[in-house]
Design a protein around this motif. Structure first.
Motif, PDB file in Angstrom:
ATOM      1  N   VAL A 260       0.844  -1.189   0.000  1.00 11.71           N
ATOM      2  CA  VAL A 260       0.000   0.000   0.000  1.00 11.71           C
ATOM      3  C   VAL A 260       0.880   1.240   0.000  1.00 11.71           C
ATOM      4  N   ASN A 271      -7.121   4.708  14.293  1.00 14.31           N
ATOM      5  CA  ASN A 271      -6.684   3.438  13.712  1.00 14.31           C
ATOM      6  C   ASN A 271      -5.383   2.930  14.310  1.00 14.31           C
ATOM      7  N   PRO A 280      -3.262   1.277   9.153  1.00 17.22           N
ATOM      8  CA  PRO A 280      -4.265   0.302   8.688  1.00 17.22           C
ATOM      9  C   PRO A 280      -5.391   0.145   9.706  1.00 17.22           C
ATOM     10  N   SER A 281      -6.612   0.087   9.214  1.00 20.32           N
ATOM     11  CA  SER A 281      -7.770  -0.090  10.090  1.00 20.32           C
ATOM     12  C   SER A 281      -7.861  -1.547  10.532  1.00 20.32           C
ATOM     13  N   GLN A 283     -10.341  -3.486   9.989  1.00 22.91           N
ATOM     14  CA  GLN A 283     -10.878  -4.247   8.865  1.00 22.91           C
ATOM     15  C   GLN A 283      -9.757  -4.619   7.893  1.00 22.91           C
ATOM     16  N   GLU A 284      -8.886  -3.672   7.608  1.00 22.34           N
ATOM     17  CA  GLU A 284      -7.755  -3.976   6.726  1.00 22.34           C
ATOM     18  C   GLU A 284      -6.812  -4.986   7.373  1.00 22.34           C
ATOM     19  N   ARG A 285      -6.672  -4.916   8.683  1.00 16.46           N
ATOM     20  CA  ARG A 285      -5.844  -5.910   9.374  1.00 16.46           C
ATOM     21  C   ARG A 285      -6.433  -7.307   9.232  1.00 16.46           C
ATOM     22  N   GLU A 287      -8.435  -8.417   6.847  1.00 18.65           N
ATOM     23  CA  GLU A 287      -8.332  -8.868   5.456  1.00 18.65           C
ATOM     24  C   GLU A 287      -6.909  -9.271   5.083  1.00 18.65           C
ATOM     25  N   SER A 288      -5.913  -8.710   5.760  1.00 22.91           N
ATOM     26  CA  SER A 288      -4.535  -9.052   5.422  1.00 22.91           C
ATOM     27  C   SER A 288      -4.173 -10.479   5.810  1.00 22.91           C
ATOM     28  N   VAL A 297      -0.980  -5.320   0.752  1.00 27.39           N
ATOM     29  CA  VAL A 297      -1.058  -5.136   2.194  1.00 27.39           C
ATOM     30  C   VAL A 297      -0.215  -3.934   2.605  1.00 27.39           C
ATOM     31  N   HIS A 298      -0.449  -3.468   3.843  1.00 34.91           N
ATOM     32  CA  HIS A 298       0.411  -2.458   4.447  1.00 34.91           C
ATOM     33  C   HIS A 298       1.722  -3.121   4.874  1.00 34.91           C
ATOM     34  N   ASN A 525       3.322  -4.870  11.125  1.00 34.31           N
ATOM     35  CA  ASN A 525       2.088  -4.129  11.376  1.00 34.31           C
ATOM     36  C   ASN A 525       1.632  -4.273  12.827  1.00 34.31           C
TER      37      ASN A 525
END
Length: 646
Positions: A260, A271, A280-281, A283-285, A287-288, A297-298, A525
């Motif tokens: 990202v 966040n 990263p939120s 939700q993004e965590r 999904e990763s 990914v972040h 992360n």
């Protein structure tokens, strides 16, 4: 003509059995045996053979005749070996799937089969697509070494056999666009199919040097109960380089990994995390951790053109270009906040010095100290280390800044294939190729880290961090409670073959492939979102990935880690110990040749001079006890009692 036998023969050596009776010897009578008289022709024939043999031995003793006979025997043996090798080549060509890499795999790990159904980890299946953006293969640096070693093996197995450079089958399928690169890289070595087959024959005929090695029991020393190194079996550097995989290992499920990038990032406390990590939120965590074939990914460096440029972990352009030239092995470390003393690697081979990259990341404070302590004007190169100064650090905490190169080396070195990370307090004392062969290549692992020498449970590790004050207790409690809600449980035997949930994270051995890059990204992360104590978040990320893909981590013993790195104290601890020693044992007074001056007596306010206490004169000779006084310290000595005074 008949005769009489002189005894009975027994056994196989014809011993004569004699029987005595009344002191006299009797000969046992047997049946008469007919003795034939040899013919004259047979006698003459045997005499002629003896004469011929004598003549042969007489002429063979001469130098020219002996050399001629030796040449004839050598030609016969060479012809036999040539015929035998042709038969082997014909049988080997019928099964082209078993290439040189399979033979090397069998040599390195004899217990693992190398059939078509169970290919080694570093041979690509036909349907595999590698992420070449994160792992590129450049074998030109190992050309001279591999060619020399292969020629040596070829000459040992079959002398005077020429090496053919265009009969080696490619290790990767020809349908893939990257196969040509891999094939060209193997051609750079000058390794042919025949030469690799014969080299593999030589390797297979000799057992692995560490095949029978077993870890001895720890020494029974009650006075020393702490951690200590244990023996580790390494192969020679030449052999370790020779078994280095020519192609990347297969990455399960995940084939393409991207990161990202956001130019308009602002601080977002809701966040958690940081601007460097991209905020990263949750939700993004979540999904990763859902593994797919292609993922984005972040992974730090969220702001800027590329890692090291305008990202908050800024590196000079010249250094970035040099880092992109590292294509094989990278050994990296970091010192931020002048926290550690620079340690130089030892026992490094000439091949590693020439081909491996040694990088030390420092901040401006540490750079200044190195200049002042070493007297060097330019600290770009200190010993083996290529020193890289990092500016505009993303975190205030020096330890958290150290997690950037520790976990994100694949982003700083996009073309490297393998990396060995060691903390700044450690001193590397074993060649990096030997370490990689022992902990990655020998058992086909792609990620290796040592487990903690004492703690195996995350809850115990968190409690130890609280007690030692290594981080804010409230932050540690928040992280543990968050993981408990996600299902974190104490470590137990039900997790076997996983041997521990707590690593000793000062050393990381890694192959740069998509799945290992994803693991370190997600691990970073967690460090960016929660505390910087990476031992607490390690097992959570590992277990989430291992629940979806067939991938594992080599968690080797901590005593094995202490075998190839020597651990020193941090700078602050060293300075504290130095100050403590100076206070307990002050330096002696300077000795001068001037005669002592007379001391002036101190005058009190009422005019009376205070007398100086007389100095005690030390005896020039220590008196020794004589006679019975010598036995005064004996345990058998008792006070003498006068029985007449009772």
């Amino acid at each position: 003509m008949t005769g009489v036998s002189l005894g009975v023969r027994s056994g196989s050596y014809g011993s004569l059995q004699q029987q005595t009776q009344n002191g006299s010897l009797f000969l046992s009578q047997l049946q008469p045996v007919t003795v034939r008289k040899p013919a004259k022709m047979s006698l003459s024939g045997s005499r002629e053979k003896e004469r011929i043999w004598v003549r042969i031995c007489k002429f063979a003793g001469r130098r020219k005749v002996g050399m001629l006979l030796l040449l004839v025997v050598s030609v016969a043996v060479f012809s036999f070996i040539s015929l035998f090798s042709k038969d082997e080549d014909a049988s080997a060509s019928s099964n082209s799937g078993m290439g040189f890499t399979d033979h090397v795999l069998s040599f390195v790990n004899p217990s693992k089969p190398t059939s078509d159904m169970d290919r080694p980890a570093f041979i690509a299946p036909k349907e595999t697509n590698f992420d070449t953006s994160s792992s590129s293969v450049d074998e030109s640096k190992r050309l001279d070494f591999h060619k020399g070693f292969t020629d040596y093996a070829q000459n040992i197995v079959i002398p005077e056999r020429p090496l053919l450079n265009n009969d080696r089958p490619s290790l990767l399928p020809s349908k893939e666009p990257k196969v040509d690169t891999a094939t060209r890289s193997t051609e750079k070595f000058g390794i042919s199919h025949n030469s690799t087959q014969h080299s593999a024959m030589m390797l297979l005929s000799t057992p692995h040097p560490c095949e029978t090695f077993s870890l001895p029991p720890p020494p029974a020393d009650k006075k020393r109960t702490g951690p200590r190194p244990c023996p580790v079996c390494y192969v020679p550097v030449e052999q370790a380089v020779f078994v280095m995989p020519l192609s990347p290992s297969a990455s399960p499920i995940l084939k393409n990994l991207s990161y990202v990038l956001k130019d308009d990032l602002i601080a977002n406390e809701s966040n958690s995390g940081s601007v460097f990590g991209g905020h990263p939120s949750l939700q993004e965590r979540t999904e990763s951790f859902d593994i797919k074939e292609s993922m984005r990914v972040h992974c730090g460096f969220a702001k800027g053109e590329k890692p090291g440029q305008g990202t908050g972990f800024d590196i000079d352009e010249a250094d970035l270009l040099e880092m992109e030239k590292c294509h094989d092995v990278v050994v990296a470390s970091a010192i931020f906040g002048n926290y550690d003393i620079l340690q130089q690697p030892k026992n490094i081979s000439d091949f590693a010095k020439k081909n491996a990259c040694f990088y030390m990341f420092v901040d401006e404070e540490t750079e200044t100290y190195i200049k002042n302590s070493s007297g060097l004007v330019d600290v770009k190169r200190v010993g083996l280390w290529k020193v890289v100064v990092v500016r505009n650090l993303p975190y205030v905490d020096a330890r958290r800044n150290g997690k950037v190169p520790k976990l994100l080396l694949h982003r700083l070195f996009p073309n490297a294939r393998f990396s060995l990370w060691i903390d700044g307090k450690l001193e590397l004392v074993v060649d990096p190729y030997q370490v990689l062969e022992r902990f990655l290549w020998r058992k086909n692992y792609t990620f290796a880290i040592s487990r903690h020498y004492r703690r195996f449970d995350v809850f115990e590790e968190a409690e130890a961090n609280r007690a030692a004050g290594k981080y804010d207790n409230a932050s540690i409690d928040f992280q543990i409670e968050f993981y408990k809600k996600e299902g974190l449980t104490p470590y137990s035997s039900s997790k076997l073959p996983i041997t521990s949930d707590v690593p000793e994270g000062c050393v990381i051995i890694k192959e740069h492939i998509p799945i290992t890059n994803l693991f370190t990204c997600l691990w970073f992360n967690e460090v960016d979102r929660f505390t910087s104590r990476d031992q607490i978040s390690f097992s959570t990320v590992r277990d989430k990935l291992m629940s979806q893909v067939n991938w594992t981590i080599n968690m080797f013993l901590d005593c094995e880690r202490r075998n190839f790195v020597v651990q020193a104290y941090h700078r602050d601890l060293l300075e504290q110990r130095k100050a403590l020693i100076a206070s307990v044992f002050p330096p002696p007074a300077a000795v001068t040749n001037e005669p002592p001056s007379k001391t002036i007596p101190e005058t009190l306010p009422n005019g009376i001079a205070r007398a100086t206490p007389p100095s005690r004169k030390l005896p020039t000779k220590i008196p020794t006890r004589h006679g019975r006084d010598k036995r005064s310290s004996s345990r058998h000595h008792h006070p003498k009692i006068d029985r007449w005074k009772r």
